[in-house]
Design a protein around this motif. Structure first.
Motif, short mmCIF file in Angstrom:
data_model
loop_
_atom_site.label_atom_id
_atom_site.label_comp_id
_atom_site.label_asym_id
_atom_site.label_seq_id
_atom_site.Cartn_x
_atom_site.Cartn_y
_atom_site.Cartn_z
N GLY B 53 0.99 -1.29 -0.23
CA GLY B 53 0.18 -0.14 0.10
C GLY B 53 0.43 1.41 0.21
N GLY B 55 2.53 2.92 -2.41
CA GLY B 55 1.61 3.06 -3.89
C GLY B 55 3.05 3.07 -5.23
N LYS B 56 3.82 1.79 -4.96
CA LYS B 56 4.06 1.20 -6.14
C LYS B 56 3.42 0.98 -7.35
CE LYS B 56 4.69 -2.78 -3.72
NZ LYS B 56 3.84 -2.56 -2.73
N GLU B 170 4.04 -5.97 -10.82
CA GLU B 170 4.31 -7.24 -9.71
C GLU B 170 3.59 -8.79 -11.40
OE1 GLU B 170 2.05 -7.80 -6.79
OE2 GLU B 170 2.42 -6.04 -5.91
N1 LIG Z 1 -8.25 5.06 -6.70
C1 LIG Z 1 -7.98 5.42 -5.21
N2 LIG Z 1 -8.52 5.91 -4.26
C2 LIG Z 1 -8.30 6.04 -3.34
N3 LIG Z 1 -7.03 5.14 -2.53
C3 LIG Z 1 -6.22 5.03 -4.39
C4 LIG Z 1 -6.85 4.29 -4.57
N4 LIG Z 1 -5.22 4.09 -5.48
C5 LIG Z 1 -4.82 3.29 -5.22
N5 LIG Z 1 -5.21 4.09 -3.17
C6 LIG Z 1 -4.61 3.71 -1.89
O1 LIG Z 1 -2.84 4.33 -2.73
C7 LIG Z 1 -2.32 3.61 -1.84
C8 LIG Z 1 -1.16 3.22 -2.53
O2 LIG Z 1 -1.52 1.76 -3.31
P1 LIG Z 1 -0.96 1.30 -4.38
O3 LIG Z 1 -2.47 0.30 -5.12
O4 LIG Z 1 -0.72 1.93 -5.67
O5 LIG Z 1 -0.10 0.51 -4.07
P2 LIG Z 1 1.46 -0.30 -4.00
O6 LIG Z 1 2.48 -0.68 -3.49
O7 LIG Z 1 0.86 -1.10 -5.03
O8 LIG Z 1 0.63 -2.18 -2.45
P3 LIG Z 1 -0.14 -3.89 -2.83
O9 LIG Z 1 1.60 -4.06 -2.83
O10 LIG Z 1 -0.70 -3.65 -2.45
O11 LIG Z 1 0.08 -3.51 -4.21
C9 LIG Z 1 -2.76 2.40 -0.90
O12 LIG Z 1 -3.31 3.16 0.28
C10 LIG Z 1 -4.13 3.18 -2.06
O13 LIG Z 1 -5.91 2.59 -0.54
#
Ligand SMILES: Nc1ncnc2c1ncn2[C@@H]1O[C@H](COP(=O)(O)OP(=O)(O)OP(=O)(O)O)[C@@H](O)[C@H]1O
Ligand SMILES: [Mg+2]
Lengths: 267, 264
Positions: B53, B55-56, B170
């Motif tokens: 989470g 933001g990657k 991923e």
């Molecule tokens: N469309 C959206 N609306 C609200 N919050 C969002 C949205 N997209 C992502 N987020 C939030 O932004 C943050 C980053 O999300 P992201 O999917 O980029 O994480 P990630 O690093 O890819 O996570 P993961 O390891 O689960 O794949 C998260 O806390 C998520 O809840």
């Protein structure tokens, strides 16, 4: 016994079991006919009201082969399909269009839900006012009910299209039109087919009701009512049975087409 | 030194395949990225690693133009995103392939979208297939392949239009161990043959290090770049790489930084 012969006899057993499994649906049918037959011959029910299943089937077969039932059957089938094709030709494009714009969909959502919840039979008098007691009137009201189901399902299919596929198309350079035609339309197809299948079912239901209510020269609905009026119960049960068979095979037909056409559904 | 070169924000000279300046992005008023800067040296395979989470996905989606940014500037080979040719491999091949098209039509789709004539499409797809020695019956539908084969098809689809950057979110996470090895080797082969720079999100530290020239370690929200760790073992990397001192040292270093970040 050697291992391989054990295995092969196992296989034969499994095979015949699988064959037997396919016959399972017949058991319910036979049970129903058995109970029906017992009640019919027991004398609990006046035989004027309940003929035996064999007599009913006999009436059905002679009616379809030689008698007057076949024209009624054909008339009902034709009305059902006319209604269905009218509904599908208008309903699918409108549904897809509604589904592709959230604002548009929300503007009409209430209306569609309202009319979907209104029993179509309640609208028959209104349709008679507009279209008279013509054949067209019966088809239009059936088409209207089918249309609502088809619109709703097509729109729903588009709305619930997988976001990731839309993104994938966009990142590959697809413009809005291509996304619509290559992704949204196809994504909505499984749901659209559910709408079409429900549409043909409701068409049949409403056509039968309209034939009873509005009256007609030919049609199974009219035939059932007429047979009941003159206490020709054998013909009444046979006519009811044939509408059931018709409905069942329409549903099967659509399921088959769906399976051939939407090969990816559920995969 | 390489580490510093990656960290120092400069004004996008052509030696960077991706350059991000002053990027800001928040969701529902909650900042995710604030004044985020990133320069990735050309011709590299860069993997992104960080806590869940952080933001990657959002980062590579912003860089690839899939989601809008609030503020800042992103350039790919010195150009704005919309003028760059990019390929994108989604995490879930099942939800990103088109199941109503054959595998061949899926791969050719980006070419058809660009209006390329059919014979040329066929040439391009066939050349791609033979370059990477792929033996699949492409007339079949995607869902009839195994997971690894499907992900491979979706990588080919992302490559067919000659992208200048390949993004992968991923790409192995929906695959089992064995297929991961298979797809990973193919990906390395593709990278060595084409030299297309890649930015890849990976959720497993070992995977992140194994293929990469640079591993970006991200922090928890609000997200910043903790360190860009170089890993400069020559390719092809093999199972022996996993036991080499360089690999062990780099993995250990990344893990330590990750642990420190998680304690904060
Ligand atoms: N469309 C959206 N609306 C609200 N919050 C969002 C949205 N997209 C992502 N987020 C939030 O932004 C943050 C980053 O999300 P992201 O999917 O980029 O994480 P990630 O690093 O890819 O996570 P993961 O390891 O689960 O794949 C998260 O806390 C998520 O809840
Ligand atoms: Mg993610």
């Amino acid at each position: 016994m050697t291992a391989s012969s054990v295995r092969s006899s196992n296989r034969i057993q499994k095979f015949s079991l699988a064959r037997a499994d396919q016959l399972l649906p017949l058991i319910g049918v036979l049970a129903l006919f058995g109970v029906w037959w017992l009640i019919a011959i027991s004398g609990f029910v006046n035989p004027v009201l309940l003929p035996t299943p064999i007599a009913t089937l006999g009436t059905l077969i002679t009616g379809m082969l030689t008698g007057t039932m076949l024209p009624d059957f054909i008339a009902t089938v034709l009305r059902t399909f006319s209604a269905f094709f009218m509904a599908a030709a208008v309903g699918v494009p409108i549904g897809v269009a509604l589904g592709s714009s959230e604002k548009l969909y929300r503007s009409f959502e209430f209306l569609i839900d309202f009319f979907r919840s209104t029993p179509a039979s309640a609208l028959i008098p209104m349709f008679i006012l507009f279209f008279g007691v013509s054949d067209f009137s019966k088809v239009v009201i059936a088409a209207f009910s089918a249309f609502l189901l088809i619109v709703f399902n097509s729109a729903y299919g588009v709305i619930n299209a997988k976001q990731s596929r839309i993104l994938a198309a966009k990142v590959m350079g697809a413009n809005r039109w291509r996304v619509f035609k290559d992704v949204l339309l196809l994504e909505s197809l499984p749901q659209t087919f559910i709408g079409l299948r429900s549409g043909i079912s409701i068409s049949l239901v409403i056509v039968i009701v309209a034939e009873m209510f509005i009256g007609t020269e030919q049609g199974l609905g009219k035939r059932i009512i007429d047979a009941q009026q003159v206490l020709n119960v054998k013909d009444m049960y046979a006519s009811i049975l044939i509408t059931g068979i018709l409905g069942y095979f329409l549903n099967m037909l659509f399921l088959l087409v769906e399976k051939r056409f939407i090969h990816w559904s559920g995969k | 030194m390489t580490r510093d070169a990656v960290l120092t924000p400069t004004i996008a000279p052509p030696e960077h395949f991706i350059s991000v300046q002053g990027l800001c992005k928040s969701f529902a008023g909650q900042p995710l990225y604030e004044d985020f800067n990133l320069d990735l040296p050309n011709n590299q395979l860069v993997s992104v690693f960080g806590p869940n989470g952080c933001g990657k996905s959002t980062l590579i989606n912003m860089i690839s133009g899939l989601i809008p940014i609030d503020r800042g500037e992103i350039r790919i080979h010195g150009k704005p995103i919309r003028r760059a040719k990019i390929g994108y491999v989604f995490q879930n091949y099942r939800d990103s392939m088109f199941p109503w098209m054959s595998a061949y039509d899926n791969i050719a789709y980006p070419l058809r979208v660009k209006g390329m004539p059919e014979p040329e499409c066929r040439d391009r797809v066939e050349r791609l297939i033979s370059t990477f020695n792929i033996r699949l019956d492409l007339k079949r539908y995607p869902y009839s392949f195994s997971g690894g084969q499907q992900q491979l098809v979706s990588i080919l689809r992302a490559l067919v239009a000659d992208p200048e950057v390949l993004f992968l979110d991923e790409p192995f996470s929906a695959l089992d161990f064995e297929t991961t090895l298979f797809v990973r080797d193919k990906l390395q082969e593709i990278f060595m043959a084409t030299g297309i720079p890649m930015l890849m999100v990976v959720h497993n530290l070992e995977e992140a290090v194994f293929l990469a020239d640079t591993v970006l370690l991200l922090s928890k929200r609000p997200t910043h770049l903790v360190e860009a760790v170089p890993f400069q073992v020559p390719r092809p990397r093999t199972p022996d790489t996993l036991t080499s001192p360089e690999f062990i040292e780099t993995s250990r270093h990344c893990l330590e930084i990750f642990r420190q970040e998680m304690r904060k």
